[in-house]
Structures are given as structure tokens and as C-alpha cells.
Design an enzyme around this catalytic site. Structure first.
Site: not given
Ligand code: UDX
Ligand code: UDX
Length: 464
Positions: A13, A35, A133, A162-163, A221, A225, A261, A270, A277
Site C-alpha cells: 500500500y 516484491d 515506518t 511516507e505520510f 513518523k 501517527n 489552535r 467513530s 499504522c
Molecule cells: C509497509 C509497512 O507495513 C509500514 O510500516 C510502512 O510504513 C510502509 O510499508 P504497506 O505497504 O502497507 O506498509 O505494507 P504491505 O502492503 O504489507 O506491503 C509490503 C510488501 O513487502 C508486501 O507485498 C510483501 O510481500 C513485501 N515484502 C515483504 C518483500 O518484498 N520482501 C520481504 O522480505 C518482506
Molecule cells: C495513517 C496516517 O494518516 C498517515 O499519514 C500514515 O502515513 C499512515 O497512517 P491511514 O491509516 O491510511 O493513514 O488512515 P487515516 O485516514 O489516518 O485513518 C486511520 C483510522 O482512523 C481509520 O480507521 C479512520 O476511520 C479513523 N479516523 C480517522 C477516525 O475514526 N476519525 C477521524 O476523525 C479520522
């Protein structure tokens, strides 16, 4: 130094969308995303770009424009490492499920494997970028592995967390509030940092590109979060108080959010936050604080998780309580399974915990989600380990049509804020449900007065 070839290890992702954006904005750079998961790579390479493995609005179009030109997906990790000037590590870093730090610390085994592989394969200097992260000071471990097992080539290490948020990845990548690049304060380190600044400067205004030392970037980071999750837990704590005082949490959120602020974002009460994360990173922050002997710091942040677990449990408990203290044998429809709208990601979704609670109470749970597959839903439940796969499949049903979920249901619960739920014919849903028809809106998505007018018994998080 001008970067001409980028490799990204991890097509998830984070890695997938980020590299697609770099490829789209930097046609002069060849980007190889690799991958170890063959199925995932095959899906990224599917001729039909809407079949890519993650659902993310706007991404198929961008992949379609760049794939095969300067963006490539493959399982040949070694070849991509060899070619690259710069290597992003974007593999997953789940919470450890064993040993020291079990349930809290980040499991860095994939990161270490990547470092060892890079060290073994690289025959020219490389810039290594931490995209995943990571706990603060991970770069130290990376440096040790790279330098001690490498072929004598030079490695620079940068932290570039990445944010992006899922569901809005493309717009977040296109217009980031900031790009953060941590680097080592050596001559070479500064050059490496500058090389990555130049990559982003192809589309991000330079004043949005922040440079810091490596440790600040790593810790920022986790901190970002933790702060975001803290806001959700804070408003969720207030939501419980609203329910007993006849205050309305939406009104409270609007009132406090108007204070510049405080700000208006991330104040939506929610059923509890989910996603890959927030929980993982806060647990990690708690663990790191404990490791340094900072117990009060650890306790302070742990409370954000405790509040979130409470919110999820409270929602599920309330369903049982409202349905006359028993849901045994009662059909309950769950609308939404992903952890938020516009993504097929279900990691740590509140829905998993709510469903598990209801299944323990022997409810007949039926789930509908517009983007999540039945197999994913069963795999999420199996992962909890409460029941066997066979039991989960016999107790919980997944349907492709929301009407099949609500038909003859005692209660309907909204767990994800998918836009399509707002467009449903709620009168017709009411007509198909058993009476009294209960509606539990865990996302404050629908117009409560309208639902009550139809005849629903409504429970909305944060409103008495
Ligand atoms: C990941 C981490 O979970 C998160 O902490 C970080 O902030 C961003 O990267 P995400 O991209 O959402 O987040 O994870 P995921 O969708 O599980 O993708 C990781 C990929 O790495 C998988 O497709 C997995 O197959 C691959 N991988 C894992 C490798 O190619 N080599 C490895 O040794 C382990
Ligand atoms: C988060 C951070 O926003 C992003 O910067 C970081 O890189 C990865 O983690 P993400 O997990 O994709 O991103 O989603 P986010 O939009 O932050 O929502 C996280 C959870 O909080 C969700 O389940 C969402 O429904 C919940 N949420 C968010 C609430 O319940 N209320 C809110 O007001 C905002």
C-alpha cells in the site's frame, strides 16, 4: 549526483502508489518495484490496470500511464538492486508476535533480510532509503549490516517516511503537506539527501521538502501517527460522555475544531480507529519509551490504544445490550469491513473486533463491503484465533448485495463510512428488516432524524 534508476523493495500500500507517483512525475528515472510475493506482482502487472492488488482511487489511471514505460513490477529483486542508484525499503514491519517485545515492538526481520540481500548483491555505491515506518535508530542497525556484510561499496542511509493515507494516496502523494528526508551529517550523507530532494522537487514545492537528521525523521513518523490517533481517541472518549449527557459529539467537534489552535480535522467520532499504522506505531513508541526506562511516557501513549480498544468493545457491547441482552441466533448485518472508506485494506479494522464479539455471543453475522473479498474477511477472523476457519465460515456469511445482509436482520450496523451507504433506500431496508429494526451507526454517517422518521431504533456513536 543525479538519480537515474530507483528500486523499491515491497509492492504494498505504500511502495506501490509512491513509486507510481515518482515514475509519473520523473519520466527520466527508471523505477523498478520488486516484491517476493509473485501473486502481488502478477496483479500489479495485470493488463487491466483496475486489477492492481490495492483499491485506491485514481491509481489505476496513473499505473496505466507509466507501466512499461519507466515503471516496472517484478520479482527479480537482485537485478533491480544491481541496477539501482537508490533503493527504497518499503516492506512491512508488523508488531512482533513472539519473543522479546511480543505484541509491542516492530518486527524488523524483513528489513534486516532486505539489508542483507542488498549488501550481498550490490557491486556499486547505493543510497538506501527507509520508507517503511521504523523504530527510531533503525538506521544504525541497517548501517551495521550493510557495512559488515557488503562488498566494500559505500552505502548512504536516508529516512524518508511516507505520510500518505490510504483511500487518498494519489492526492496525498501529489500534494503532500511535507516530504521529510532525514540524512547523515557527513559530506556524502548530505549529497545523498540532496539527491532525494531533487527527485521530489520534480513536483513538490521545495519549501515543502524538509531535511533533518536521520533520527528526527524516524521519530517524526511515529510521532505524527501517535498525534493523529490521539485525536481520534480523544474525541472518542468525549463521544462516550456525550452519550450520557445529551451533548452531541458532532456539535462538540465543530465547536472545538473552529479554534484554529485545535483545527477541524481528525475529530470524527467513530467505532474506533484501524489501519496498519496507528496501533502498530503507538505500540512501538510505547515499547521504545519503556526500553529507555521512560515509563510515564510509555503509559501516556498507551492510553490512546486502551481508549481505542474500549471504543470498539463498547460499540459491540451496546448492540447486545440494546437487543434485549441477547443476540444468540439473531441475524445482524454489518455494512462495511475495511478500516475506512475507499480502500480494500482491512488491517486492524474495527469491524473485525465487532464481528468477533458478536460471534462470541452466538449472533448470526452477515457482512457486506463494496471492496473487501469474502476470503479476506475470513482470513482476518482466522488471524484473531478465536475460532477455527470452519467455525468462522459456518457462523459468518459474506454477501455481495447489501439487501441480502439486511433481509430479516434484527439489527444493521454501519462500520465503514462508504459513500454508497448514504445513497441507499433506507425505507426499503427498514421494510426488509425484522421489527423493531435497530440501526447502529458507528460512523455517524446517516441522518439520524430521517432514520427515526422511518421507524428505526437508532444508536449513533456520540449522541444520547
Ligand atoms: C509497509 C509497512 O507495513 C509500514 O510500516 C510502512 O510504513 C510502509 O510499508 P504497506 O505497504 O502497507 O506498509 O505494507 P504491505 O502492503 O504489507 O506491503 C509490503 C510488501 O513487502 C508486501 O507485498 C510483501 O510481500 C513485501 N515484502 C515483504 C518483500 O518484498 N520482501 C520481504 O522480505 C518482506
Ligand atoms: C495513517 C496516517 O494518516 C498517515 O499519514 C500514515 O502515513 C499512515 O497512517 P491511514 O491509516 O491510511 O493513514 O488512515 P487515516 O485516514 O489516518 O485513518 C486511520 C483510522 O482512523 C481509520 O480507521 C479512520 O476511520 C479513523 N479516523 C480517522 C477516525 O475514526 N476519525 C477521524 O476523525 C479520522
Amino acid at each position: 549526483m543525479e538519480i537515474k534508476n530507483i528500486c523499491c523493495i515491497g509492492a504494498g500500500y505504500v511502495g506501490g502508489p509512491t513509486m507510481t507517483m515518482i515514475a509519473a512525475k520523473c519520466p527520466h528515472i527508471k523505477v523498478n518495484v520488486v516484491d517476493i510475493n509473485e501473486n502481488r506482482i502478477a496483479a500489479w502487472n495485470d493488463e487491466n490496470a483496475t486489477h492492481i492488488p490495492i483499491y485506491e482511487p485514481g491509481l489505476p489511471e496513473l499505473v496505466g500511464q507509466t507501466r512499461g514505460k519507466n515503471l516496472f513490477f517484478s520479482t527479480d529483486v537482485n537485478a533491480a538492486i544491481q541496477e539501482a542508484d537508490m533503493i527504497f525499503i518499503s516492506v512491512n514491519t508488523p508488531t512482533k508476535t513472539y519473543g522479546e517485545g511480543k505484541g509491542m515492538a516492530a518486527d524488523l526481520k524483513y528489513i534486516e533480510l532486505c539489508a542483507r540481500q542488498i549488501a550481498a548483491v550490490a557491486t556499486s555505491d547505493k543510497i538506501i532509503v527507509e520508507k517503511s515506518t521504523l523504530p527510531v535508530r533503525t538506521a544504525e542497525a541497517l548501517r551495521s549490516i550493510l557495512d559488515n556484510t557488503g562488498n566494500g561499496v559505500h552505502f548512504d542511509i536516508l529516512s524518508n517516511p511516507e505520510f500518505l493515507a490510504e483511500g487518498t494516496a494519489v492526492t496525498d502523494l501529489l500534494n503532500p503537506d511535507r516530504v521529510l528526508i532525514g540524512g547523515e551529517h557527513t559530506e556524502k550523507g548530505k549529497k545523498a539527501q540532496q539527491a532525494l530532494v531533487e527527485v521530489y522537487a520534480n513536483w513538490v514545492p521545495r519549501e515543502h521538502i524538509l531535511t533533518t537528521n536521520v533520527w528526527s525523521a524516524e521519530l517524526s513518523k511515529l510521532t505524527a501517527n501517535a498525534f493523529l490517533a490521539q485525536r481520534v481517541s480523544s474525541i472518542n472518549a468525549i463521544s462516550e460522555l456525550c452519550e450520557v449527557t445529551e451533548a452531541d459529539v458532532n456539535e462538540v467537534a465543530r465547536a472545538i475544531g473552529a479554534d484554529s489552535r485545535i483545527g477541524s480535522k481528525f475529530l470524527k467520532a467513530s467505532v474506533g480507529f484501524g489501519g496498519s499504522c496507528f496501533q502498530k506505531d503507538i505500540l512501538n513508541l510505547v515499547y521504545i519509551s519503556q526500553t529507555y526506562g521512560l515509563q510515564e511516557v510509555a503509559d501516556y501513549w498507551e492510553q490512546v490504544i486502551i481508549m481505542n480498544d474500549h471504543q470498539k468493545r463498547r460499540f459491540a457491547k451496546n448492540i447486545v445490550k440494546t437487543l434485549f441482552n441477547t443476540v444468540s441466533g439473531k441475524k445482524i448485518a454489518l455494512l462495511g469491513w475495511s478500516f475506512k472508506k475507499d480502500t480494500n485494506d482491512t488491517r486492524e479494522s474495527a469491524a473485525i473486533y465487532v464481528a468477533d464479539y458478536l460471534l462470541k455471543e452466538q449472533a448470526e453475522v452477515v457482512v457486506y463491503d463494496p471492496k473487501v473479498t469474502a476470503e479476506q474477511i475470513y482470513s482476518d477472523l482466522n488471524y484473531l484465533g478465536t475460532r477455527s476457519d470452519t467455525e468462522n465460515r459456518s457462523l459468518l456469511t459474506v454477501v455481495n448485495d447489501p439487501m441480502d445482509a439486511v433481509k430479516k436482520a434484527h439489527a444493521t450496523a454501519i462500520l465503514t463510512e462508504w459513500d454508497e451507504f448514504k445513497k441507499y433506500d433506507w425505507q426499503s431496508i427498514y421494510d426488509h428488516m425484522l421489527k423493531p429494526a435497530f440501526l447502529f451507526d458507528g460512523r455517524m454517517l446517516l441522518d439520524q432524524e430521517l432514520l427515526k422518521g422511518i421507524g428505526f431504533e437508532v444508536y449513533t456513536t456520540g449522541k444520547g
